[in-house]
Design an enzyme around this catalytic site. Structure first.
Site, mmCIF file in Angstrom:
data_model
loop_
_atom_site.group_PDB
_atom_site.id
_atom_site.type_symbol
_atom_site.label_atom_id
_atom_site.label_comp_id
_atom_site.label_asym_id
_atom_site.label_seq_id
_atom_site.Cartn_x
_atom_site.Cartn_y
_atom_site.Cartn_z
ATOM 1 N N HIS A 197 0.845 -1.197 0.000
ATOM 2 C CA HIS A 197 0.000 0.000 0.000
ATOM 3 C C HIS A 197 0.882 1.248 0.000
ATOM 4 O O HIS A 197 1.970 1.267 0.575
ATOM 5 C CB HIS A 197 -0.915 0.000 1.222
ATOM 6 N N GLU B 281 -4.030 1.932 -7.132
ATOM 7 C CA GLU B 281 -4.347 3.043 -6.236
ATOM 8 C C GLU B 281 -3.388 4.192 -6.535
ATOM 9 O O GLU B 281 -2.275 4.219 -6.028
ATOM 10 C CB GLU B 281 -4.269 2.612 -4.772
#
Length: 274
Positions: free
Chosen positions: A98, A170
């Site tokens: 992430h 993302e």
């Protein structure tokens, strides 16, 4: 090689939110109302301290995953959690790479690659995050950047593992900012990601792989995002913290999955064709 049809994914990254009582209340409510996993796969990634309690409550229609793990099975690595430890708790999913792990903890493509290989070795299902910075986007280097990122992260990953890996696109500039790529732009980038996976492996393998979008997903834009043909689901952040919102995401995905299945049978299309 046999490939499964692509099931929509609705995943929530809780980051460092929710304590035990409110997390348990959320799981108890949601697990009874989310669609069947054959229609939509629903995942929650809570804090590490919640995994033991929540993993015991997860049902076939809602699964719990870890936000991170280390790539070694055991050893003197203070503050880390091993893949074996996750498995012992009944956890089968793990979020890797992430952007916040990269920004605040110095993770690199090489680190994520080691974690991905370890997750696959231990039969965990990884959701691997990729995405570009605002500067990269403004310099029109998104595709070049993502091509290199994917090459680095998937080094040594065998083709047969791809259908058990989820890629989450993302864009870093859209994480927690309230900004979001337009659904059409996100769809275009995800098509480019799938093209790169095809170049690294094969079209059949890349078409069986699920690629989802994360970046300021909300009740207002979820329907349009999931309508994009290349997008297989979402990884929501703060928007996944509310029971009603998470269930709304899952219900929209379920409706679209049922509609897509009907179209496939009418057209006799391959269920995982790009």
């Amino acid at each position: 090689m046999n490939y499964k049809p692509r099931t929509k994914v609705i995943a929530g990254n809780w980051k460092m939110y929710k304590c035990k009582d409110e997390a348990l209340e959320f799981i108890q409510k949601v697990s009874l109302q989310v669609p069947d996993q054959t229609q939509v796969q629903t995942l929650i990634f809570p804090q590490l301290t919640l995994l033991d309690s929540l993993a015991q409550l997860q049902g076939t229609n809602l699964q719990v995953g870890a936000q991170n793990m280390f790539y070694e099975s055991e050893g003197a690595f203070t503050g880390e959690v091993s893949p074996q430890n996750l498995l012992s708790l009944g956890v089968k999913h793990v979020l890797l790479g992430h952007s916040e792990r990269r920004t605040f903890f110095g993770e690199t493509d090489q680190t994520v690659n080691l974690k991905l290989l370890s997750a696959l070795k231990h039969k965990l299902v990884p959701t691997v995050c990729v995405g570009e910075s605002l500067l990269t986007k403004e310099n029109n280097q998104t595709q070049v950047f993502l091509d290199q990122q994917l090459t680095n992260i998937f080094a040594g990953v065998p083709e047969e593992a791809l259908q058990n890996i989820i890629i989450a696109y993302e864009p870093v500039w859209a994480i927690g900012t309230g900004k979001s790529a337009t659904p059409q732009d996100a769809n275009k980038v995800i098509e480019q990601i799938r093209d790169k996976v095809t170049a690294l492996y094969s079209s059949q393998a890349s078409c069986a792989m699920r690629i989802i979008y994360g970046g300021s997903v909300s009740v207002a834009n979820i329907k349009t995002i999931l309508e994009q043909p290349a997008i297989d689901g979402i990884l929501a952040g703060k928007a996944s913290l509310q029971t009603e919102d998470f269930l709304f995401f899952a219900q929209i995905a379920s409706k679209q999955a049922l509609a897509s299945t009907k179209d496939i049978f009418q057209k006799n299309d391959c269920p995982f064709c790009c």
